[in-house]
Design an enzyme around this catalytic site. Structure first.
Site, PDB file in Angstrom:
ATOM      1  N   GLU A 151       5.784  62.070 143.794  1.00  0.00           N
ATOM      2  CA  GLU A 151       6.688  62.872 144.624  1.00  0.00           C
ATOM      3  C   GLU A 151       7.416  63.860 143.713  1.00  0.00           C
ATOM      4  O   GLU A 151       7.898  63.478 142.660  1.00  0.00           O
ATOM      5  CB  GLU A 151       7.695  61.921 145.292  1.00  0.00           C
ATOM      6  CG  GLU A 151       8.671  62.597 146.201  1.00  0.00           C
ATOM      7  CD  GLU A 151       7.972  63.450 147.236  1.00  0.00           C
ATOM      8  OE1 GLU A 151       7.313  62.898 148.114  1.00  0.00           O
ATOM      9  OE2 GLU A 151       8.062  64.698 147.154  1.00  0.00           O
ATOM     10  N   LEU A 153       9.866  66.072 145.053  1.00  0.00           N
ATOM     11  CA  LEU A 153      11.017  66.703 145.706  1.00  0.00           C
ATOM     12  C   LEU A 153      12.313  66.465 144.927  1.00  0.00           C
ATOM     13  O   LEU A 153      12.474  65.482 144.225  1.00  0.00           O
ATOM     14  CB  LEU A 153      11.145  66.282 147.167  1.00  0.00           C
ATOM     15  CG  LEU A 153      11.208  64.828 147.592  1.00  0.00           C
ATOM     16  CD1 LEU A 153      12.590  64.260 147.415  1.00  0.00           C
ATOM     17  CD2 LEU A 153      10.784  64.746 149.044  1.00  0.00           C
ATOM     18  N   ARG A 154      13.210  67.451 145.065  1.00  0.00           N
ATOM     19  CA  ARG A 154      14.506  67.383 144.386  1.00  0.00           C
ATOM     20  C   ARG A 154      15.567  66.955 145.389  1.00  0.00           C
ATOM     21  O   ARG A 154      15.531  67.376 146.543  1.00  0.00           O
ATOM     22  CB  ARG A 154      14.930  68.774 143.876  1.00  0.00           C
ATOM     23  CG  ARG A 154      14.060  69.365 142.831  1.00  0.00           C
ATOM     24  CD  ARG A 154      14.294  70.871 142.767  1.00  0.00           C
ATOM     25  NE  ARG A 154      13.905  71.524 144.014  1.00  0.00           N
ATOM     26  CZ  ARG A 154      14.259  72.773 144.362  1.00  0.00           C
ATOM     27  NH1 ARG A 154      15.011  73.494 143.563  1.00  0.00           N
ATOM     28  NH2 ARG A 154      13.854  73.289 145.500  1.00  0.00           N
ATOM     29  N   GLU A 155      16.518  66.162 144.930  1.00  0.00           N
ATOM     30  CA  GLU A 155      17.648  65.860 145.802  1.00  0.00           C
ATOM     31  C   GLU A 155      18.401  67.157 146.078  1.00  0.00           C
ATOM     32  O   GLU A 155      18.470  68.043 145.230  1.00  0.00           O
ATOM     33  CB  GLU A 155      18.576  64.851 145.127  1.00  0.00           C
ATOM     34  CG  GLU A 155      17.988  63.475 145.124  1.00  0.00           C
ATOM     35  CD  GLU A 155      18.877  62.447 144.437  1.00  0.00           C
ATOM     36  OE1 GLU A 155      20.110  62.580 144.480  1.00  0.00           O
ATOM     37  OE2 GLU A 155      18.311  61.520 143.839  1.00  0.00           O
ATOM     38  N   GLY A 255      24.374  73.840 131.082  1.00  0.00           N
ATOM     39  CA  GLY A 255      25.405  73.021 131.733  1.00  0.00           C
ATOM     40  C   GLY A 255      25.813  71.842 130.870  1.00  0.00           C
ATOM     41  O   GLY A 255      25.616  71.847 129.644  1.00  0.00           O
ATOM     42  N   GLY A 259      21.310  64.929 134.465  1.00  0.00           N
ATOM     43  CA  GLY A 259      21.574  63.562 134.911  1.00  0.00           C
ATOM     44  C   GLY A 259      20.738  63.244 136.130  1.00  0.00           C
ATOM     45  O   GLY A 259      19.696  63.863 136.372  1.00  0.00           O
ATOM     46  N   CYS A 262      16.539  60.475 138.046  1.00  0.00           N
ATOM     47  CA  CYS A 262      15.162  60.708 137.584  1.00  0.00           C
ATOM     48  C   CYS A 262      15.043  61.118 136.112  1.00  0.00           C
ATOM     49  O   CYS A 262      14.444  60.392 135.325  1.00  0.00           O
ATOM     50  CB  CYS A 262      14.502  61.760 138.468  1.00  0.00           C
ATOM     51  SG  CYS A 262      14.555  61.304 140.204  1.00  0.00           S
ATOM     52  N   LYS A 321      24.516  66.748 140.621  1.00  0.00           N
ATOM     53  CA  LYS A 321      24.271  68.170 140.865  1.00  0.00           C
ATOM     54  C   LYS A 321      24.749  68.487 142.275  1.00  0.00           C
ATOM     55  O   LYS A 321      25.072  67.550 143.045  1.00  0.00           O
ATOM     56  CB  LYS A 321      22.797  68.508 140.710  1.00  0.00           C
ATOM     57  CG  LYS A 321      21.924  67.824 141.745  1.00  0.00           C
ATOM     58  CD  LYS A 321      20.515  68.326 141.616  1.00  0.00           C
ATOM     59  CE  LYS A 321      19.675  67.851 142.777  1.00  0.00           C
ATOM     60  NZ  LYS A 321      18.335  68.394 142.754  1.00  0.00           N
ATOM     61  N   ARG A 328      24.363  58.781 140.346  1.00  0.00           N
ATOM     62  CA  ARG A 328      23.635  58.034 139.312  1.00  0.00           C
ATOM     63  C   ARG A 328      23.458  58.896 138.063  1.00  0.00           C
ATOM     64  O   ARG A 328      23.009  60.030 138.140  1.00  0.00           O
ATOM     65  CB  ARG A 328      22.257  57.611 139.837  1.00  0.00           C
ATOM     66  CG  ARG A 328      22.316  56.455 140.835  1.00  0.00           C
ATOM     67  CD  ARG A 328      20.944  56.146 141.374  1.00  0.00           C
ATOM     68  NE  ARG A 328      20.396  57.271 142.101  1.00  0.00           N
ATOM     69  CZ  ARG A 328      19.119  57.377 142.476  1.00  0.00           C
ATOM     70  NH1 ARG A 328      18.257  56.427 142.164  1.00  0.00           N
ATOM     71  NH2 ARG A 328      18.707  58.429 143.152  1.00  0.00           N
TER      72      ARG A 328
HETATM   73  C1  UGA Z   1      14.028  65.975 139.615  1.00  0.00           C
HETATM   74  C2  UGA Z   1      12.854  66.963 139.668  1.00  0.00           C
HETATM   75  O1  UGA Z   1      13.358  68.305 139.658  1.00  0.00           O
HETATM   76  C3  UGA Z   1      12.007  66.747 140.922  1.00  0.00           C
HETATM   77  O2  UGA Z   1      10.878  67.611 140.891  1.00  0.00           O
HETATM   78  C4  UGA Z   1      11.554  65.286 140.943  1.00  0.00           C
HETATM   79  O3  UGA Z   1      10.789  64.995 142.100  1.00  0.00           O
HETATM   80  C5  UGA Z   1      12.754  64.370 140.896  1.00  0.00           C
HETATM   81  O4  UGA Z   1      13.514  64.647 139.710  1.00  0.00           O
HETATM   82  C6  UGA Z   1      12.267  62.947 140.866  1.00  0.00           C
HETATM   83  O5  UGA Z   1      11.576  62.583 139.921  1.00  0.00           O
HETATM   84  O6  UGA Z   1      12.447  62.239 141.868  1.00  0.00           O
HETATM   85  P1  UGA Z   1      16.399  65.799 140.810  1.00  0.00           P
HETATM   86  O7  UGA Z   1      16.644  64.634 139.917  1.00  0.00           O
HETATM   87  O8  UGA Z   1      16.703  65.693 142.253  1.00  0.00           O
HETATM   88  O9  UGA Z   1      14.871  66.257 140.726  1.00  0.00           O
HETATM   89  O10 UGA Z   1      17.291  66.998 140.255  1.00  0.00           O
HETATM   90  P2  UGA Z   1      17.056  68.359 139.455  1.00  0.00           P
HETATM   91  O11 UGA Z   1      17.320  69.489 140.348  1.00  0.00           O
HETATM   92  O12 UGA Z   1      15.778  68.363 138.743  1.00  0.00           O
HETATM   93  O13 UGA Z   1      18.258  68.276 138.406  1.00  0.00           O
HETATM   94  C7  UGA Z   1      18.310  67.249 137.422  1.00  0.00           C
HETATM   95  C8  UGA Z   1      19.474  67.482 136.486  1.00  0.00           C
HETATM   96  O14 UGA Z   1      19.272  68.646 135.695  1.00  0.00           O
HETATM   97  C9  UGA Z   1      20.818  67.695 137.210  1.00  0.00           C
HETATM   98  O15 UGA Z   1      21.831  67.022 136.507  1.00  0.00           O
HETATM   99  C10 UGA Z   1      21.012  69.199 137.144  1.00  0.00           C
HETATM  100  O16 UGA Z   1      22.346  69.621 137.230  1.00  0.00           O
HETATM  101  C11 UGA Z   1      20.397  69.507 135.784  1.00  0.00           C
HETATM  102  N1  UGA Z   1      19.951  70.920 135.661  1.00  0.00           N
HETATM  103  C12 UGA Z   1      18.938  71.378 136.424  1.00  0.00           C
HETATM  104  C13 UGA Z   1      20.573  71.749 134.731  1.00  0.00           C
HETATM  105  O17 UGA Z   1      21.502  71.340 134.001  1.00  0.00           O
HETATM  106  N2  UGA Z   1      20.128  73.046 134.615  1.00  0.00           N
HETATM  107  C14 UGA Z   1      19.119  73.535 135.373  1.00  0.00           C
HETATM  108  O18 UGA Z   1      18.761  74.728 135.198  1.00  0.00           O
HETATM  109  C15 UGA Z   1      18.508  72.681 136.306  1.00  0.00           C
END
Ligand code: UGA
Length: 432
Positions: A151, A153-155, A255, A259, A262, A321, A328
């Site tokens: 999967e 998808l992003r939260e 940032g 976190g 995932c 985020k 978590r």
């Molecule tokens: C992530 C992946 O993006 C999804 O593709 C994947 O399906 C998911 O893990 C999973 O394995 O279930 P998610 O954990 O929902 O999704 O969040 P992200 O949008 O990837 O962000 C993760 C962290 O990185 C957050 O703390 C966010 O603030 C940080 N981030 C993200 C940054 O600091 N800078 C960015 O440019 C992007």
């Protein structure tokens, strides 16, 4: 088609709603009775942008059911999706597979006709084979295939990601399973590439994707440190490099570190897996170590902005985020824990994550109902989650409630010039 989903969390629930919306009959199973009861009463058990409307719509159609009864969900299913948690084992840092194995064992007796069992949970290489063995062991007559179906998808964007995936990856070499999966994803046929690969490749694709994205964030965070020393602006630099399509614009927001449920666990699991297979991944190992360090460095930045050692700190944003209530492995929470012993008082505000944070933090902080209540008499306000409402803070009002006008913006949400013009001492990431 009939779909059973085992595990009703941040992956299982939006996926269940999405498949029901596509017209499939979905039964979602979870062990937590209170959760199932709430869902059957039409109450969502987690916050996800855009989920409520589709959830309500689909429970009314009768295509989306929730139960604690594995038999009821599995016995007629064409596809069983395993979407249970694979948390980090605190002792080994590997993925803890006990819930996957337990789910496989429990569903095995109810596989009474051919079905495809698909691992949606993030699982190490070889798990599909292990699940297959467990089911065979507990039901030698069962007719099934186990596929890897990662999967992506992003939260916060789960619904739009469900309906507009970049790709659909299926790990299987079984023709029957391939046919079933093609049918399941038929509505995506003309708009999304469906990639059929070996099961082990598919399992690696999931970890390699998350690890790459985590490395990209680590890279931009380190580049931000460099920009601060070199007199450059990380926002301009990120834009400039992102316009190269080989690099890409996304995931270049510097940032407080990454976190969530995932990236931290998946990078650790990937590094451990690599060690086991005798091919260490030094870039990922460095990313993990530097991401821990980043949160300590960011906590120090907030403390540096305090004029008295025992001042009040306001924290805006607790979710890992924007767009989710999930705390978590949230960088905000980890930074907050480091501030707690030093600050006289910490007041927090988050538009969606206060309840989840409260379960962890209890009475250690005070909980505000809006930005300005949190910042009342604060010596410094730290913006730690990228909620859009923080972009529109009324700077005059903020200044009038704070003890000293001090902003530490670890998500680069505000306009530096506007904040300084309004009389704030303002610090952000990657720009001095
Ligand atoms: C992530 C992946 O993006 C999804 O593709 C994947 O399906 C998911 O893990 C999973 O394995 O279930 P998610 O954990 O929902 O999704 O969040 P992200 O949008 O990837 O962000 C993760 C962290 O990185 C957050 O703390 C966010 O603030 C940080 N981030 C993200 C940054 O600091 N800078 C960015 O440019 C992007």
């Amino acid at each position: 088609m009939k779909i059973a989903i085992i595990g009703v969390g941040y992956v299982g629930l939006p996926s269940g709603v999405g498949f029901a919306e596509l017209g499939h009959e979905v039964v979602c199973v979870d062990k937590i009775e209170a959760k199932i009861q709430a869902l059957n009463e039409g109450k969502l058990t987690l916050y996800e942008n855009g989920l409520e409307e589709l959830f309500q719509k689909n429970i009314k159609t009768g295509r989306l059911l929730f139960t604690t009864d594995t038999k009821m969900a599995v016995q007629d299913a064409d596809v069983v999706l395993l979407a249970v948690g694979t948390p980090q084992d605190p002792k080994t840092n590997e993925a803890d597979l006990r819930y996957i194995y337990q789910a496989a064992k429990e569903l095995a007796p109810f596989v009474t006709k051919y079905c495809v069992i698909a691992n949606k949970s993030t699982v190490p290489v070889g798990t599909a084979e292990a699940v297959e063995s467990i089911i065979k062991e507990h039901n030698p007559m069962a007719d099934f295939d186990v596929v890897s179906l990662p999967e992506f998808l992003r939260e916060g964007f789960a619904i739009s990601d469900f309906f507009n995936p970049d790709r659909i990856v299926v790990g299987t070499e079984a023709p029957r399973a391939r046919e079933v999966l093609e049918q399941l994803y038929a509505p995506f046929k003309d708009k999304t590439e469906m990639l059929f690969v070996k099961r082990r490749s598919s399992e690696v694709i999931k970890y390699a994707s998350n690890s790459f994205l985590a490395m990209k964030i680590h890279y931009i965070n380190e580049m931000a440190n460099f920009c601060e020393n070199a007199g450059a602006d990380i926002n301009e630099v990120a834009k400039g490099i992102g316009l190269d399509s080989r690099i890409g614009k996304k995931f270049l927001n510097a940032g407080p570190g990454f976190g969530g449920g995932c990236f931290p666990k998946d990078t650790n699991a990937m590094a451990k897996m690599a060690e086991k297979f005798g091919a260490r991944l030094s870039l990922i190992e460095t990313t993990i170590a530097k991401n821990y360090q980043r949160k300590a460095d960011m906590a120090q930045r907030v403390l540096n902005a305090l004029s008295s050692p025992k001042g009040k700190i306001a924290i805006l944003g607790l979710a890992f985020k924007g767009g989710t209530d999930d705390v978590r492995e949230s960088p905000s929470m980890e930074i907050l824990y480091q501030l707690l012993p030093v600050a006289a008082e910490i007041s927090v505000y988050d538009p969606k994550a206060l309840e989840n944070a409260k379960q962890e933090l209890g009475e250690k902080v005070s909980y505000a109902q809006d930005i300005y209540e949190a910042c009342q008499d604060a010596e410094v306000v730290a913006i730690l989650t990228e909620w859009e409402i923080f972009r529109n803070i009324d700077l005059e009002r903020l200044k009038s409630v704070m003890k000293t006008p001090n902003i530490v913006d670890l998500r680069n949400m505000l306009n530096a010039q506007a904040a300084k013009a309004a009389g704030f001492s303002y610090s952000c990431i990657g720009l001095k």
